[in-house]
Design a protein around this motif. Structure first.
Motif, PDB file in Angstrom:
ATOM      1  N   THR A  53       0.836  -1.205   0.000  1.00  6.52           N
ATOM      2  CA  THR A  53       0.000   0.000   0.000  1.00  6.52           C
ATOM      3  C   THR A  53       0.868   1.251   0.000  1.00  6.52           C
ATOM      4  OG1 THR A  53      -1.792  -1.134   1.161  1.00  6.52           O
ATOM      5  CG2 THR A  53      -1.782   1.274   1.259  1.00  6.52           C
ATOM      6  N   PHE A  54       1.912   1.225   0.797  1.00  8.37           N
ATOM      7  CA  PHE A  54       2.863   2.340   0.876  1.00  8.37           C
ATOM      8  C   PHE A  54       3.457   2.650  -0.501  1.00  8.37           C
ATOM      9  CE2 PHE A  54       7.432   3.477   1.906  1.00  8.37           C
ATOM     10  CZ  PHE A  54       7.182   4.762   2.369  1.00  8.37           C
ATOM     11  N   LYS A  55       3.873   1.608  -1.222  1.00  5.14           N
ATOM     12  CA  LYS A  55       4.457   1.797  -2.552  1.00  5.14           C
ATOM     13  C   LYS A  55       3.414   2.285  -3.545  1.00  5.14           C
ATOM     14  CE  LYS A  55       8.141  -1.581  -1.846  1.00  5.14           C
ATOM     15  NZ  LYS A  55       8.659  -2.931  -2.194  1.00  5.14           N
ATOM     16  N   ALA A  56       2.180   1.761  -3.433  1.00  2.00           N
ATOM     17  CA  ALA A  56       1.100   2.194  -4.332  1.00  2.00           C
ATOM     18  C   ALA A  56       0.765   3.663  -4.135  1.00  2.00           C
ATOM     19  CB  ALA A  56      -0.136   1.326  -4.107  1.00  2.00           C
ATOM     20  N   GLN A  57       1.025   4.184  -2.933  1.00  2.00           N
ATOM     21  CA  GLN A  57       0.767   5.588  -2.614  1.00  2.00           C
ATOM     22  C   GLN A  57       1.966   6.480  -2.936  1.00  2.00           C
ATOM     23  OE1 GLN A  57      -2.266   4.757   1.199  1.00  2.00           O
ATOM     24  NE2 GLN A  57      -0.260   5.685   1.553  1.00  2.00           N
ATOM     25  N   GLY A  58       2.933   5.928  -3.661  1.00  2.00           N
ATOM     26  CA  GLY A  58       4.118   6.717  -3.998  1.00  2.00           C
ATOM     27  C   GLY A  58       5.078   6.856  -2.848  1.00  2.00           C
ATOM     28  N   GLU A  59       5.123   5.835  -1.984  1.00  2.00           N
ATOM     29  CA  GLU A  59       5.980   5.818  -0.791  1.00  2.00           C
ATOM     30  C   GLU A  59       5.722   7.040   0.088  1.00  2.00           C
ATOM     31  OE1 GLU A  59      10.007   5.160  -2.153  1.00  2.00           O
ATOM     32  OE2 GLU A  59       9.660   2.999  -2.288  1.00  2.00           O
ATOM     33  N   THR A  60       4.424   7.257   0.344  1.00  2.00           N
ATOM     34  CA  THR A  60       3.989   8.323   1.248  1.00  2.00           C
ATOM     35  C   THR A  60       3.054   7.720   2.292  1.00  2.00           C
ATOM     36  OG1 THR A  60       2.063   8.880  -0.118  1.00  2.00           O
ATOM     37  CG2 THR A  60       4.118  10.070  -0.565  1.00  2.00           C
ATOM     38  N   THR A  61       2.906   8.414   3.404  1.00  2.00           N
ATOM     39  CA  THR A  61       1.953   8.023   4.437  1.00  2.00           C
ATOM     40  C   THR A  61       0.971   9.171   4.656  1.00  2.00           C
ATOM     41  OG1 THR A  61       3.609   8.743   6.072  1.00  2.00           O
ATOM     42  CG2 THR A  61       3.427   6.370   5.659  1.00  2.00           C
ATOM     43  N   ASN A  62      -0.294   8.842   4.733  1.00  2.00           N
ATOM     44  CA  ASN A  62      -1.348   9.851   4.885  1.00  2.00           C
ATOM     45  C   ASN A  62      -1.346  10.376   6.323  1.00  2.00           C
ATOM     46  OD1 ASN A  62      -3.938  11.122   5.331  1.00  2.00           O
ATOM     47  ND2 ASN A  62      -4.631  10.169   3.421  1.00  2.00           N
ATOM     48  N   LEU A  63      -1.031  11.650   6.481  1.00  2.00           N
ATOM     49  CA  LEU A  63      -0.938  12.228   7.821  1.00  2.00           C
ATOM     50  C   LEU A  63      -2.310  12.426   8.450  1.00  2.00           C
ATOM     51  CD1 LEU A  63       1.887  14.899   7.328  1.00  2.00           C
ATOM     52  CD2 LEU A  63       2.085  12.474   7.925  1.00  2.00           C
ATOM     53  N   VAL A  64      -3.304  12.719   7.626  1.00  2.00           N
ATOM     54  CA  VAL A  64      -4.669  12.907   8.149  1.00  2.00           C
ATOM     55  C   VAL A  64      -5.171  11.622   8.796  1.00  2.00           C
ATOM     56  CG1 VAL A  64      -7.062  13.425   7.540  1.00  2.00           C
ATOM     57  CG2 VAL A  64      -5.195  14.716   6.467  1.00  2.00           C
ATOM     58  N   ASP A  65      -4.859  10.500   8.175  1.00  2.00           N
ATOM     59  CA  ASP A  65      -5.267   9.201   8.719  1.00  2.00           C
ATOM     60  C   ASP A  65      -4.256   8.631   9.706  1.00  2.00           C
ATOM     61  OD1 ASP A  65      -7.556   9.253   7.202  1.00  2.00           O
ATOM     62  OD2 ASP A  65      -6.718   8.078   5.550  1.00  2.00           O
ATOM     63  N   ASN A  66      -3.180   9.399   9.975  1.00  2.00           N
ATOM     64  CA  ASN A  66      -2.126   8.968  10.901  1.00  2.00           C
ATOM     65  C   ASN A  66      -1.566   7.601  10.507  1.00  2.00           C
ATOM     66  OD1 ASN A  66      -0.419   9.431  13.094  1.00  2.00           O
ATOM     67  ND2 ASN A  66      -1.801   8.492  14.574  1.00  2.00           N
ATOM     68  N   GLU A  67      -1.212   7.476   9.232  1.00  2.00           N
ATOM     69  CA  GLU A  67      -0.700   6.206   8.719  1.00  2.00           C
ATOM     70  C   GLU A  67       0.774   5.999   9.062  1.00  2.00           C
ATOM     71  OE1 GLU A  67      -3.432   5.453   4.707  1.00  2.00           O
ATOM     72  OE2 GLU A  67      -1.368   6.168   4.503  1.00  2.00           O
ATOM     73  N   PHE A  68       1.091   4.776   9.422  1.00  2.00           N
ATOM     74  CA  PHE A  68       2.467   4.306   9.561  1.00  2.00           C
ATOM     75  C   PHE A  68       2.596   3.056   8.696  1.00  2.00           C
ATOM     76  CE2 PHE A  68       2.510   7.087  13.082  1.00  2.00           C
ATOM     77  CZ  PHE A  68       3.777   7.155  13.666  1.00  2.00           C
ATOM     78  N   VAL A  69       3.660   2.952   7.933  1.00  2.00           N
ATOM     79  CA  VAL A  69       3.914   1.727   7.185  1.00  2.00           C
ATOM     80  C   VAL A  69       4.774   0.806   8.040  1.00  2.00           C
ATOM     81  CG1 VAL A  69       5.915   2.772   6.010  1.00  2.00           C
ATOM     82  CG2 VAL A  69       4.863   0.700   5.083  1.00  2.00           C
ATOM     83  N   LYS A  70       4.428  -0.477   8.063  1.00  2.00           N
ATOM     84  CA  LYS A  70       5.275  -1.451   8.750  1.00  2.00           C
ATOM     85  C   LYS A  70       6.225  -2.052   7.727  1.00  2.00           C
ATOM     86  CE  LYS A  70       5.512  -5.543  11.658  1.00  2.00           C
ATOM     87  NZ  LYS A  70       4.811  -6.677  12.295  1.00  2.00           N
ATOM     88  N   LEU A  71       7.513  -1.873   7.970  1.00  2.00           N
ATOM     89  CA  LEU A  71       8.538  -2.381   7.068  1.00  2.00           C
ATOM     90  C   LEU A  71       8.963  -3.763   7.551  1.00  2.00           C
ATOM     91  CD1 LEU A  71      10.415   1.014   6.849  1.00  2.00           C
ATOM     92  CD2 LEU A  71       8.958   0.002   5.092  1.00  2.00           C
TER      93      LEU A  71
END
Length: 222
Positions: A53-71
Motif C-alpha cells: 500500500t505504501f508503494k502504491a501511494q508513492g511511498e507516502t503516508t497519509n498524515l490525516v489518517d495517521n498512517e504508519f507503514v510497517k517495514l
C-alpha cells in the motif's frame, strides 16, 4: 532432626518457585514488547499500512489518517511527516547528517531524551546540560540501498554511553526521504516518526528488549 530438615526443604522449594516465577525469558520479553507496541498503536489511533500500500501511494503516508507503514524486513513502523528538500544521499559517498530527535520508551511510557526542544540532563562533569544546545551529527555512507553510519557528536550516544553507534532504526528512512539543506523559503528538512523494536534500537533498548518511539529530522550539513 527430621523436624528441622523438612521445613527447611519446603522453604528452599518455595524460594526456588518464586525465583522461577520472577524470571523472564527472552521470549517473554519479546511478547511484552509486541503487546506494548500494539497498545501504543491503538492508544494513538495509528493506522498501519502494508509496504505494498505504501508503494502504491508513492511511498507516502497519509498524515490525516495517521498512517504508519510497517517495514517487514526490520519490523520498524514509519510515518513520513515531511519527505524533505534536496535529494537522496549519493551512492558510494559519505555525508554528515544533522538530526534533532525525541526518544520515548514505549514499554514504560516515559520520555527518555530529546534535543528538539529544551530538555535538561545531569552530567557529573558539567552539571545540568540543556540537550537542545546540541545537534546530533552522524557520518552516513550509502552503498546501494544499504546505509551505515556512526555518530560524530550529539546527545543520544552521550546519554546511552554507546560511543559512535547509531541505532539501525534511524537509518531505515534514508531509502525514502531527501536529505538536503533549505535554500528557499518553502524548503523543509525531512521529518519522520518511527516505532523501533529493540532489535533496531540503541544498545540499551536491545539489551533490555525495549521498543522506542522517535520523532527525527534529517538535514545535510554544509
Amino acid at each position: 532432626m527430621k523436624r528441622l530438615i523438612y521445613p527447611l526443604i519446603l522453604v528452599l522449594v518455595a524460594i526456588g518457585y518464586v525465583g522461577c516465577q520472577d524470571y523472564e525469558t527472552y521470549g517473554d520479553k519479546k511478547a511484552k514488547e509486541r503487546d506494548a507496541i500494539e497498545r501504543y498503536i491503538a492508544a494513538n489511533n495509528i493506522r498501519v499500512i502494508s509496504e505494498s500500500t505504501f508503494k502504491a501511494q508513492g511511498e507516502t503516508t497519509n498524515l490525516v489518517d495517521n498512517e504508519f507503514v510497517k517495514l517487514d524486513r526490520t519490523g520498524v513502523y514509519m510515518q513520513i511527516v515531511r519527505k524533505g528538500c534536496g535529494g537522496q544521499l549519493e551512492n558510494n559517498k559519505t555525508v554528515n547528517v544533522l538530526c534533532r530527535f525525541m526518544e520515548y520508551n514505549i514499554l514504560d511510557d516515559t520520555l527518555i531524551i530529546r534535543n528538539d526542544r529544551d530538555y535538561y540532563i545531569s552530567s557529573s562533569t558539567t552539571g545540568s546540560i540543556n540537550c537542545a544546545n546540541f545537534v546530533d551529527k552522524m557520518s552516513v555512507t550509502r552503498t546501494g540501498t544499504t546505509y551505515t553510519a556512526s555518530f560524530v557528536s550529539g546527545v543520544l550516544c552521550m546519554y546511552h554511553g554507546t560511543s559512535t553507534s547509531v541505532p539501525s532504526g534511524w537509518l531505515v528512512p534514508f531509502n525514502y526521504i531527501n536529505v538536503g539543506r533549505p535554500e528557499k523559503d518553502d524548503d523543509e528538512i525531512a521529518k519522520v516518526k518511527l516505532i523501533v523494536p529493540h532489535s533496531q534500537g540503541t544498545a540499551d533498548a536491545t539489551s533490555n528488549v525495549v521498543p522506542c518511539y522517535y520523532e527525527i529530522t534529517y538535514e545535510r550539513e554544509k
